[in-house]
Design a protein around this motif. Structure first.
Motif, short mmCIF file in Angstrom:
data_model
loop_
_atom_site.label_atom_id
_atom_site.label_comp_id
_atom_site.label_asym_id
_atom_site.label_seq_id
_atom_site.Cartn_x
_atom_site.Cartn_y
_atom_site.Cartn_z
N LEU A 1 53.84 42.49 43.08
CA LEU A 1 52.81 43.14 43.91
C LEU A 1 52.21 42.18 44.90
CD1 LEU A 1 51.21 45.53 41.18
CD2 LEU A 1 52.53 46.13 43.07
N ASN A 2 51.69 41.27 44.46
CA ASN A 2 51.16 39.92 45.19
C ASN A 2 52.09 39.73 46.41
OD1 ASN A 2 48.55 40.15 44.31
ND2 ASN A 2 49.22 38.36 42.68
N ALA A 3 53.37 39.48 46.02
CA ALA A 3 54.43 39.12 47.05
C ALA A 3 54.46 40.13 47.89
CB ALA A 3 55.86 38.79 46.29
N ASP A 4 54.14 41.47 47.74
CA ASP A 4 54.38 42.61 48.74
C ASP A 4 53.00 42.63 49.49
OD1 ASP A 4 56.90 43.18 47.99
OD2 ASP A 4 56.49 44.46 46.68
N ARG B 1 41.70 49.41 44.89
CA ARG B 1 42.74 48.85 44.10
C ARG B 1 43.13 49.94 43.10
NH1 ARG B 1 40.07 43.06 43.30
NH2 ARG B 1 40.88 42.04 45.18
N ILE B 2 42.18 50.47 42.51
CA ILE B 2 42.56 51.48 41.38
C ILE B 2 43.49 52.58 42.07
CG2 ILE B 2 40.26 52.61 41.42
CD1 ILE B 2 42.61 51.66 38.21
N GLY B 3 43.24 53.05 43.16
CA GLY B 3 43.84 54.10 43.77
C GLY B 3 45.24 53.52 44.09
N VAL B 4 45.51 52.15 44.54
CA VAL B 4 46.63 51.58 44.74
C VAL B 4 47.67 51.66 43.49
CG1 VAL B 4 47.99 49.60 45.48
CG2 VAL B 4 46.02 50.57 46.84
N ILE B 5 47.06 51.27 42.33
CA ILE B 5 47.50 51.29 41.13
C ILE B 5 47.90 52.62 40.72
CG2 ILE B 5 47.44 50.74 38.70
CD1 ILE B 5 45.52 48.38 39.59
N ARG B 6 47.26 53.81 40.87
CA ARG B 6 47.49 54.93 40.69
C ARG B 6 48.97 55.51 41.49
NH1 ARG B 6 41.42 57.09 40.47
NH2 ARG B 6 41.09 56.68 38.22
N PHE B 7 48.65 55.07 42.77
CA PHE B 7 49.73 55.48 43.62
C PHE B 7 51.09 55.00 43.28
CE2 PHE B 7 51.96 55.14 47.99
CZ PHE B 7 51.80 56.33 48.24
N SER C 1 47.03 42.13 46.80
CA SER C 1 46.41 41.36 46.09
C SER C 1 45.62 41.91 44.87
CB SER C 1 45.58 40.37 46.67
OG SER C 1 44.79 39.63 45.90
N ILE C 2 46.40 42.33 43.71
CA ILE C 2 45.55 42.91 42.69
C ILE C 2 45.57 41.92 41.38
CG2 ILE C 2 45.88 44.75 40.88
CD1 ILE C 2 47.36 46.33 42.95
N PRO C 3 44.27 41.46 41.21
CA PRO C 3 44.24 40.47 39.95
C PRO C 3 44.86 40.79 38.68
CG PRO C 3 42.01 40.93 40.91
CD PRO C 3 42.79 41.79 41.56
N TYR C 4 45.32 39.91 37.93
CA TYR C 4 45.96 40.21 36.54
C TYR C 4 45.34 41.01 35.66
CZ TYR C 4 48.54 39.19 32.28
OH TYR C 4 49.01 39.65 31.08
N SER C 5 43.91 40.51 35.50
CA SER C 5 43.00 41.18 34.47
C SER C 5 42.83 42.73 35.06
CB SER C 5 41.74 40.61 34.71
OG SER C 5 41.11 40.44 35.85
N THR C 6 42.62 43.02 36.30
CA THR C 6 42.60 44.38 37.02
C THR C 6 43.71 45.39 36.38
OG1 THR C 6 41.35 43.79 38.63
CG2 THR C 6 42.29 45.90 38.99
N LEU C 7 44.80 44.75 36.53
CA LEU C 7 46.15 45.47 36.53
C LEU C 7 46.45 45.64 35.00
CD1 LEU C 7 48.67 46.57 37.64
CD2 LEU C 7 49.83 44.34 37.37
#
Length: 66
Positions: free
Chosen positions: A49-52, A21-27, A55-61
């Motif tokens: 992001l979830n619609a696409d 997930r963190i890699g996806v966010i960086r990407f 699945s990235i939790p709000y707290s993680t984002l």
């Protein structure tokens, strides 16, 4: 020392979406930052992001943005 253009495996890896997930966010950071700069909320970005299918939790984002 090899020229960066001579490293096709590394070049291909740089264009792939990471598995974690963190890699996806960086990407996706340039797109995420553009949405936030345009005035959209973190909640709206997370919903898109979830619609696409990401699945990235709000707290993680929120953690990653901070």
């Amino acid at each position: 020392m090899p020229n960066p253009g001579e490293l096709p495996q590394l070049t291909d890896l740089a264009s792939e979406v990471p598995a974690r997930r963190i890699g996806v966010i960086r990407f996706l950071w340039p797109s995420i930052r553009a949405c936030l700069d345009a005035g959209h909320t973190v909640r709206a970005v997370q919903a898109r992001l979830n619609a696409d299918g990401l699945s990235i939790p709000y707290s993680t984002l929120c953690w990653a943005i901070a």
